[in-house]
Write a protein that holds these residues in place. Structure first.
Motif, PDB file in Angstrom:
ATOM      1  N   LEU A 124       7.002   8.556   5.728  1.00  0.00           N
ATOM      2  CA  LEU A 124       6.210   7.433   5.223  1.00  0.00           C
ATOM      3  C   LEU A 124       4.737   7.806   5.145  1.00  0.00           C
ATOM      4  O   LEU A 124       4.181   8.332   6.100  1.00  0.00           O
ATOM      5  N   VAL A 125       4.107   7.507   4.001  1.00  0.00           N
ATOM      6  CA  VAL A 125       2.655   7.687   3.922  1.00  0.00           C
ATOM      7  C   VAL A 125       2.001   6.605   4.786  1.00  0.00           C
ATOM      8  O   VAL A 125       2.629   5.579   5.063  1.00  0.00           O
ATOM      9  N   PRO A 126       0.757   6.833   5.198  1.00  0.00           N
ATOM     10  CA  PRO A 126       0.132   5.882   6.131  1.00  0.00           C
ATOM     11  C   PRO A 126       0.183   4.429   5.674  1.00  0.00           C
ATOM     12  O   PRO A 126       0.414   3.539   6.485  1.00  0.00           O
ATOM     13  N   ALA A 127       0.009   4.188   4.371  1.00  0.00           N
ATOM     14  CA  ALA A 127      -0.042   2.808   3.899  1.00  0.00           C
ATOM     15  C   ALA A 127       1.236   2.035   4.213  1.00  0.00           C
ATOM     16  O   ALA A 127       1.218   0.824   4.386  1.00  0.00           O
ATOM     17  N   LEU A 128       2.363   2.745   4.272  1.00  0.00           N
ATOM     18  CA  LEU A 128       3.640   2.045   4.464  1.00  0.00           C
ATOM     19  C   LEU A 128       4.084   1.999   5.930  1.00  0.00           C
ATOM     20  O   LEU A 128       5.143   1.484   6.238  1.00  0.00           O
TER      21      LEU A 128
END
Ligand code: HEM
Lengths: 284, 454
Positions: A124-128
């Motif tokens: 997961l990228v940080p935003a998610l």
């Protein structure tokens, strides 16, 4: 056994279910109808298992996140929710024939995901990285699925209304299999009664997440705006039944337009417009 | 004249109470909202301005298309929408309250024909006995009845969830509450941005409007750090922040970890991790150098473009550095440097050395093994800052909306009447929603009713 093998089995089950449902339309044989439903249920059971397995696999890989993080996973989940809502409506209202118009949506999703998309499990990228992802995506997709079912029912409505207008098949023929248009109208309304509060919750959880992560609950980003457009269309649908001249066919069209807007909100925005929501972008 | 005024006011009122207007407004809002998702909003990118004809550009700006959600006509639509909502409610609410507080206790002859759910019962006992027994039955099986006598008949009436007729109005009210919250936020809130260099602090922020907003306290960035997955995708952007009042760290807000999705809040201001960058251009970079054959090792500190001569006579030049190599070499990440090494009497050789990939450095087969140890350059953290005193009102509105929708769709006002006449009684029922579910309940009630021995 891997999740991707099970997803293939799911796709085959939905395909078989759709074919059997079409045979049911043609033959009007009750046993065939039951087979169609059972195939859809079996596909659903396998898919449930596959989603759970994929979730576990992501933990085995050290990423550990719910399988809702990219387009592939969301399309798979969408098709799962369509069958879920369909099962609910079928068991509650006992109209098997609805499956012939709803299972194809789920099949389309699975086939597209399995044949046309990269299915790797990604971190997961940080935003998610937030529990809000789960609440937001689950509520949105349950809402979308109810709208898919409503769209299928509305198509049945228009087909049936048309055949009644032209005087054909008042009792017999293919149209005899369809529920009466009054019932279809009611089912359409009920499906939207399930979908509308879920979409509302989806928009609210999205706003809450945005507020939590960025400090703004609403920024008129294209995805947000399209979800609101969808919401407006279904709000218009809900009020249509209180307004003479808007019940019946126009309401069915509103439901179909609403689902078209839903699909645009889900896929079109990512494909054609830019914004904060592009799944997997590296934006924070 | 008076009559035309009167009829004009009446026409206006009818216009704003009309549900056709509601549907038109909802569809207009849906259609116009599309514009802002297609055209860029806010500050226009120069590429866009270059790609569109000046006439179009001018027409679009005149129409407010580049900030359409704040344009006068979109706001006007929202106002008309609110007025429509308020007028409709003013018109209907009194009827609904009356409907709830003064239910229809007595069923007239004509009304009785309108029911699809009904059940008969023969009674042998007297009228009063029958009334008593049936009132007890209804009280036990459904709800305590109100008994009214009319024209020699008794009318027993009981109801459940009458208040859920208000669900729709809760939904409508919630929309106005959300509007109020949004207006409060736009009047009294700020959105802004702050960039804080590691080791320094700020006591004001730059609002999006351009104004400088004092915080009344200080926020210091102790450290900023980025980590990556093996695939090179970013894993975490992390600032360590400390809040200070009068130069003193605030208890519990010292060295707070702030990452995306985990903001820091203090005194109504919230700080969100949003971007980062390198604060200082020219800075010192360190390298360790080791002769592969053994013998000597050295430690160097250089600036971009600077060169030095090592003990063995090799010239070592630092060409350039980057805090993150990934944009140039997707397989690697983190700080890296491009260096030029010229052995005594040899030709210059350039290559790239990494901070986070010592193995890649070691695999290179020249005489010297070089490791980039990083720079003392400072990072800055970019924080989105927001203060929104209206946000709680918005959440209140959202909660009301969800509750209201639940009531409006999934609860129903159920009513049962029993009309007791001489020799027989008849039970009627209806529900405001989900008639099918109520039918089952009514049939159960009917089974008990028709087996009563009175
Ligand atoms: C100008 C704005 C609006 C007006 C004037 C309006 C008016 C009305 C009226 C008169 C009813 C019928 C109530 C009844 O007799 O049962 C109704 C129902 C309803 N309205 Fe609105 N409405 C507006 C906007 C909205 C919006 C934006 C929503 C979105 C959530 C909404 C949600 C509902 C719901 C859920 C119902 C109940 C529908 C049903 O029971 O099938 N309304 N509205």
């Amino acid at each position: 056994m891997t999740s991707s093998l099970l997803f293939n089995v799911t796709t085959l089950a939905y395909m078989a279910s759709m074919v059997v449902f079409f045979a049911f339309l043609a033959s009007k044989n009750k046993a065939i109808g039951l087979t169609g439903s059972l195939l859809a249920y079996a596909g659903f059971a396998v898919q449930t298992l596959a989603i759970a397995l994929r979730w576990k696999e992501s933990y085995d890989m050290g990423y550990g996140h719910a399988p809702l993080s990219n387009l592939y996973e969301s399309v798979v989940f969408f098709s799962w929710t369509i069958i879920l809502i369909y099962m609910f409506i079928e068991l509650k209202y006992k109209y098997r024939i609805v499956g012939a118009f709803v299972v194809p949506f789920a099949l389309l999703g699975m086939a597209w995901a399995q044949l046309g998309m990269h299915s790797g499990i990604e971190p997961l990228v940080p935003a998610l990285q937030s529990n809000w992802l789960l609440y937001h995506v689950v509520t949105c997709f349950l809402g979308y699925a109810a709208f898919a079912v409503a769209c299928g029912i509305s198509i049945m409505y228009l087909v049936k209304a048309k055949s009644e207008e032209s005087g054909g098949g008042a009792a017999g023929g293919l149209m005899g299999m369809f529920p009466p248009i009054r019932v279809l109208d009611d089912l359409n309304y009920r499906a939207i009664m399930i979908g509308f509060p879920l979409l509302t919750l989806g928009i609210i959880t999205g706003a809450a997440w945005a507020n939590y992560a960025w400090g703004t609950y609403w920024s008129w980003d294209p995805k947000e705006t399209w979800s609101l457009i969808v919401w407006f269309v279904y709000a218009a649908f809900l009020h249509a039944r209180f307004t003479r001249g808007w019940v019946g066919k126009r309401a069915a069209w509103l439901s179909i337009i609403g689902f078209a807007a839903t699909i645009f909100c889900y896929l079109g925005v990512n494909l054609f417009l830019s914004g904060l929501h592009s799944y997997g972008s590296s934006k924070m | 004249m008076a009559t035309t005024n009167r009829s004009f006011a009446q026409a206006l009122w009818d216009f704003f109470c009309s549900l056709k207007l509601t549907i038109s407004l909802l569809i207009s809002l849906a259609l116009t909202s599309i514009i802002g998702t297609i055209l860029p909003q806010g500050k226009l990118p120069p590429e866009y301005v270059a790609s569109i004809s000046p006439v179009k550009l001018q027409i679009y700006s005149k129409l407010g298309f580049f900030d359409m959600y704040h344009s006068w006509w979109f706001i006007l639509l929202l106002y008309v929408f609110s007025v429509n909502l308020i007028c409709c409610s003013i018109k209907r609410l009194p009827h609904v309250f009356k409907f709830i507080s003064e239910p229809n206790l007595v069923l007239g002859e004509s009304q009785r024909n309108g029911f699809s759910l009904k059940q008969d019962l023969k009674i042998t006992a007297s009228l009063d006995k029958g009334r008593e027994a049936l009132a007890e039955f209804l009280g036990k099986e459904f709800g305590a009845p109100v008994v009214t006598e009319q024209d020699g008949e008794y009318h027993l009436f009981a109801q459940k969830n009458a208040w859920c007729r208000l669900g729709v109005y809760v939904v409508h009210l919630s929309i106005l509450v959300i509007f109020v919250g949004a207006i409060l936020g736009s009047l009294f809130g700020y959105k802004g941005f702050a960039a804080i260099v590691e080791g320094t602090g700020i006591s004001s922020i730059q609002a999006n409007s351009g104004a400088e907003i004092p915080l009344g306290f200080e926020v210091r960035c102790e450290k900023f750090n980025v980590t990556f997955y093996d695939s090179g995708a970013p894993k975490e952007f992390k600032s360590i922040l400390t809040v200070l009042e009068n130069g003193q760290p605030v208890k519990g807000l010292t060295n707070v970890r702030v990452v995306v999705n985990e903001p820091l809040s203090y005194k109504g201001f919230t700080f969100y991790q949003s971007s980062y960058g390198q604060a200082t251009e020219s800075s010192d970079h360190s390298f360790s150098v080791q002769a592969r054959a053994g013998g000597f090792s050295d430690h160097l500190t250089l600036r971009d473009g600077q060169a030095t001569v090592l003990k063995d006579g090799t010239t070592f030049k630092l060409l350039e550095t980057t805090p993150d190599i990934r944009q140039f070499m997707p397989n690697f990440s983190g700080p890296a440097a491009r260096i030029e090494v010229t052995q005594k009497g040899g030709v210059p050789q350039t290559y790239i050395v990494f901070k986070d990939f010592p193995d890649a450095n070691a695999q290179r087969g020249d005489a010297l093994q070089v490791v980039y140890e990083g720079s003392n350059a400072k990072m800055y953290t970019g924080l989105q800052v927001a203060k929104d005193p209206g946000v709680w009102v918005v959440w209140l509105g959202c909660t009301l909306m969800v509750c209201g929708l639940f009531i409006a769709f999934f609860m129903s006002h159920k009513r049962v009447w029993i009309v007791v006449s001489k020799g027989y009684a008849r039970m009627y029922g209806n529900a405001s929603k989900n008639q099918a579910a109520f039918q089952m309940q009514f049939e159960e009630l009917s089974d008990k009713f028709k087996n009563l021995k009175i």
